[in-house]
Scaffold this motif. Structure first.
Motif, short mmCIF file in Angstrom:
data_model
loop_
_atom_site.label_atom_id
_atom_site.label_comp_id
_atom_site.label_asym_id
_atom_site.label_seq_id
_atom_site.Cartn_x
_atom_site.Cartn_y
_atom_site.Cartn_z
N PRO A 11 140.02 -40.55 21.03
CA PRO A 11 141.43 -40.28 21.36
C PRO A 11 142.00 -41.13 22.48
N GLN A 12 143.07 -41.84 22.15
CA GLN A 12 143.69 -42.81 23.05
C GLN A 12 145.19 -42.61 23.10
N SER A 13 145.79 -43.08 24.21
CA SER A 13 147.22 -43.37 24.27
C SER A 13 147.37 -44.87 24.17
N ILE A 14 148.47 -45.32 23.56
CA ILE A 14 148.67 -46.74 23.30
C ILE A 14 150.01 -47.19 23.88
N HIS A 15 150.00 -48.39 24.46
CA HIS A 15 151.25 -48.96 24.97
C HIS A 15 151.14 -50.48 25.05
N PHE A 16 151.81 -51.16 24.13
CA PHE A 16 152.01 -52.59 24.23
C PHE A 16 153.42 -52.81 24.78
N GLU A 17 153.50 -53.50 25.90
CA GLU A 17 154.79 -53.71 26.54
C GLU A 17 155.71 -54.56 25.66
N ASN A 69 138.25 -54.49 10.08
CA ASN A 69 137.33 -53.37 9.90
C ASN A 69 137.92 -52.33 8.94
N PRO A 70 137.47 -52.31 7.68
CA PRO A 70 138.00 -51.34 6.71
C PRO A 70 137.51 -49.92 6.95
N ASN A 71 136.53 -49.75 7.86
CA ASN A 71 135.97 -48.43 8.13
C ASN A 71 136.37 -47.89 9.49
N LEU A 72 137.40 -48.50 10.08
CA LEU A 72 137.87 -48.10 11.40
C LEU A 72 138.90 -46.97 11.30
N VAL A 73 138.67 -45.90 12.06
CA VAL A 73 139.61 -44.79 12.17
C VAL A 73 140.09 -44.71 13.62
N LEU A 74 141.41 -44.70 13.81
CA LEU A 74 142.00 -44.59 15.14
C LEU A 74 142.37 -43.14 15.40
N VAL A 75 142.13 -42.68 16.62
CA VAL A 75 142.47 -41.31 16.99
C VAL A 75 143.49 -41.36 18.12
N ALA A 76 144.65 -40.74 17.90
CA ALA A 76 145.70 -40.66 18.91
C ALA A 76 145.63 -39.30 19.60
N ARG A 77 145.87 -39.28 20.92
CA ARG A 77 145.80 -38.02 21.66
C ARG A 77 147.18 -37.45 21.98
N ASP A 78 148.24 -38.11 21.55
CA ASP A 78 149.59 -37.57 21.70
C ASP A 78 150.43 -38.09 20.54
N ALA A 79 151.51 -37.37 20.23
CA ALA A 79 152.31 -37.70 19.05
C ALA A 79 152.97 -39.06 19.18
N GLN A 80 153.40 -39.42 20.38
CA GLN A 80 154.00 -40.73 20.60
C GLN A 80 153.01 -41.83 20.20
N SER A 81 151.77 -41.70 20.64
CA SER A 81 150.75 -42.69 20.32
C SER A 81 150.40 -42.67 18.83
#
Length: 339
Positions: A116-122, A141-153
Motif C-alpha cells: 500500500p502506497q500513496s502516489i504523487h508525480f508533480e 511486469n504482467p504479474n505486478l499488482v499495485l496497492v493504493a492506501r487512499d482513494a486519491q492514489s
C-alpha cells in the motif's frame, strides 16, 4: 554484501535451503522514519500471520541491488516478490522510485506486489520524466499488482499505469491497538521538516500557545535522531517505544499520517493537518473519519482550532476495525498461493 533477514537471523549472500515458498520484501527501510519502520513491521506480521506457509525474507533497501541476482538464482514458481509500502511512489523521492522500478522490471514471472502506497508525480518537467520511466518499468511486469492506501492514489494509479490496482488501508492499521492505561499529561507536536510540510509556522505557534496554558508541550518527529539506523531485529522495540510515548499524551498535533495512525492505535486524541499533496487527508477520509478521537483540519483560525481540540480531548475511546478492508490483498495472495 546483501543481508537477508529471516526471523531474527541475518544471512549474508545465501538463502535458506528448504521447500517452503518464499515471500521476498524489497526496499525495507533502515532509515529512522518510524512511520516507514511501522509499515515494514506490519507487513512482516501480516504475511507471517495470514500466510504462515511462506517464509518471509526482508531485503534492506541499500542491499536491493546486491540481492536481486541472489533472489533470481533461487527463485521458485510459487515465490512472491514485493516492494515495501509507504508514501513515496512518484518523483518526490527518486531513490525509492528507482529501486521500485528495478525490482518490478526484473521479476516479471512471479506475482509482484507493490504494498500500500500513496502516489504523487508533480506537475512539472521532473514529474513528467519520472512518470514516463515508471510507466515503462511497471509495464514490463504482467504479474505486478499495485496497492493504493487512499482513494486519491487508487484513481491516480489507475490513470497512470496499466497494471491492476487494488485498494486497502495503510499496513500499519493491521497492527493491534494498545490500551496501556498510562496517565496522560502532555501535548505532543509531531511535525515534518521536509518538502511535504505546508502547515504555517504561525498556525503551529498559535496552537502551541493555546496548549501551553494547560499542558506540558513537547515537539518531536516520527524521524528519530537516534539510533542512526534500524534493522528488522531492533525495529519492534523502537515501535513499541513510539506507542508508549503517544500513550502518555492528552493530544497529538501533527501533519504526519503515521503519527495519526499511532494515535488511533493508542486511543490518543489527534488533530491532523495537511501535507503538500493530501495523502494524510485522503487516507483519513477513507479509513478513519469515523474514529471519534481523530480529526483532520485545514483550519488556520485559532479559536476554531481551539474548539476542535477541546472536542477531541473529551472523546471516549470506542472499537474500530479496518482489518477486513485488507481482503483484496488477501485474495490476491491467496489465489496465487493456491495455484
Amino acid at each position: 554484501m546483501a543481508n537477508f533477514y529471516i526471523d531474527t537471523i541475518t544471512v549474508a549472500h545465501e538463502l535458506p535451503n528448504n521447500d517452503r515458498p518464499k515471500f521476498y520484501m524489497f526496499g525495507v527501510p533502515s532509515y529512522t522514519n518510524m512511520g516507514d519502520q511501522a509499515v515494514a513491521l506490519a507487513e512482516r506480521k501480516y504475511i507471517e500471520n495470514e500466510f504462515p506457509e511462506y517464509q518471509y525474507i526482508e531485503i534492506i533497501e541499500e542491499d536491493d541491488d546486491a540481492a536481486i541476482p541472489v533472489v533470481q538464482k533461487n527463485l521458485q514458481p510459487r515465490d512472491i516478490i514485493a516492494f515495501t509500502g509507504g508514501g513515496n511512489m512518484g518523483n518526490l523521492y527518486h531513490n525509492h522510485e528507482e529501486a521500485r522500478r528495478k525490482v518490478f522490471s526484473t521479476f516479471t514471472d512471479n506475482l509482484t506486489i507493490s504494498f500500500p502506497q500513496s502516489i504523487h508525480f508533480e506537475d512539472n518537467e521532473d514529474g513528467a520524466a519520472e512518470k514516463k520511466k515508471s510507466q515503462e518499468a511497471y509495464s514490463k511486469n504482467p504479474n505486478l499488482v499495485l496497492v493504493a492506501r487512499d482513494a486519491q492514489s487508487f484513481h491516480r494509479m489507475q490513470r497512470t499505469f496499466r497494471n491492476p490496482v487494488i485498494f486497502t488501508p495503510d499496513m500499519v492499521l493491521y497492527m493491534n491497538s494498545v490500551d496501556w492505561k498510562f496517565k496522560r499529561n502532555g501535548a505532543l507536536f509531531v511535525l515534518r521538516h521536509d518538502t511535504e510540510k505546508v502547515v504555517k509556522q504561525s498556525t503551529i505557534d498559535n496552537v502551541k500557545n493555546l496548549l501551553d496554558e494547560t499542558l506540558p508541550v513537547e515537539r518531536v518527529d516520527t524521524v528519530l535522531d537516534e539510533p542512526s539506523t534500524i534493522t528488522p531485529i531492533t525495529r519492534e522495540t523502537l515501535y513499541e517505544a513510539e506507542l508508549e510515548l503517544f500513550s502518555h499524551q492528552n493530544i497529538i498535533i501533527t501533519d504526519r499520517w503515521h503519527a495519526m495512525v499511532f494515535s488511533v492505535l493508542t486511543g490518543t486524541p489527534c488533530l491532523l493537518f495537511g501535507n503538500s499533496y493530501g495523502k494524510g487527508k485522503h487516507a483519513y477520509m477513507d479509513w478513519l473519519e469515523y474514529v471519534n478521537w481523530i480529526d483532520y483540519t485545514d483550519e488556520e483560525d485559532t479559536e476554531r482550532i481551539k474548539k476542535l481540540m477541546q472536542s477531541l480531548i473529551v472523546q471516549k475511546r470506542h472499537s474500530y476495525d479496518v482489518k477486513r478492508s485488507f481482503q483484496q490483498l488477501r485474495d490476491t495472495i491467496s489465489h496465487y498461493a493456491e495455484d
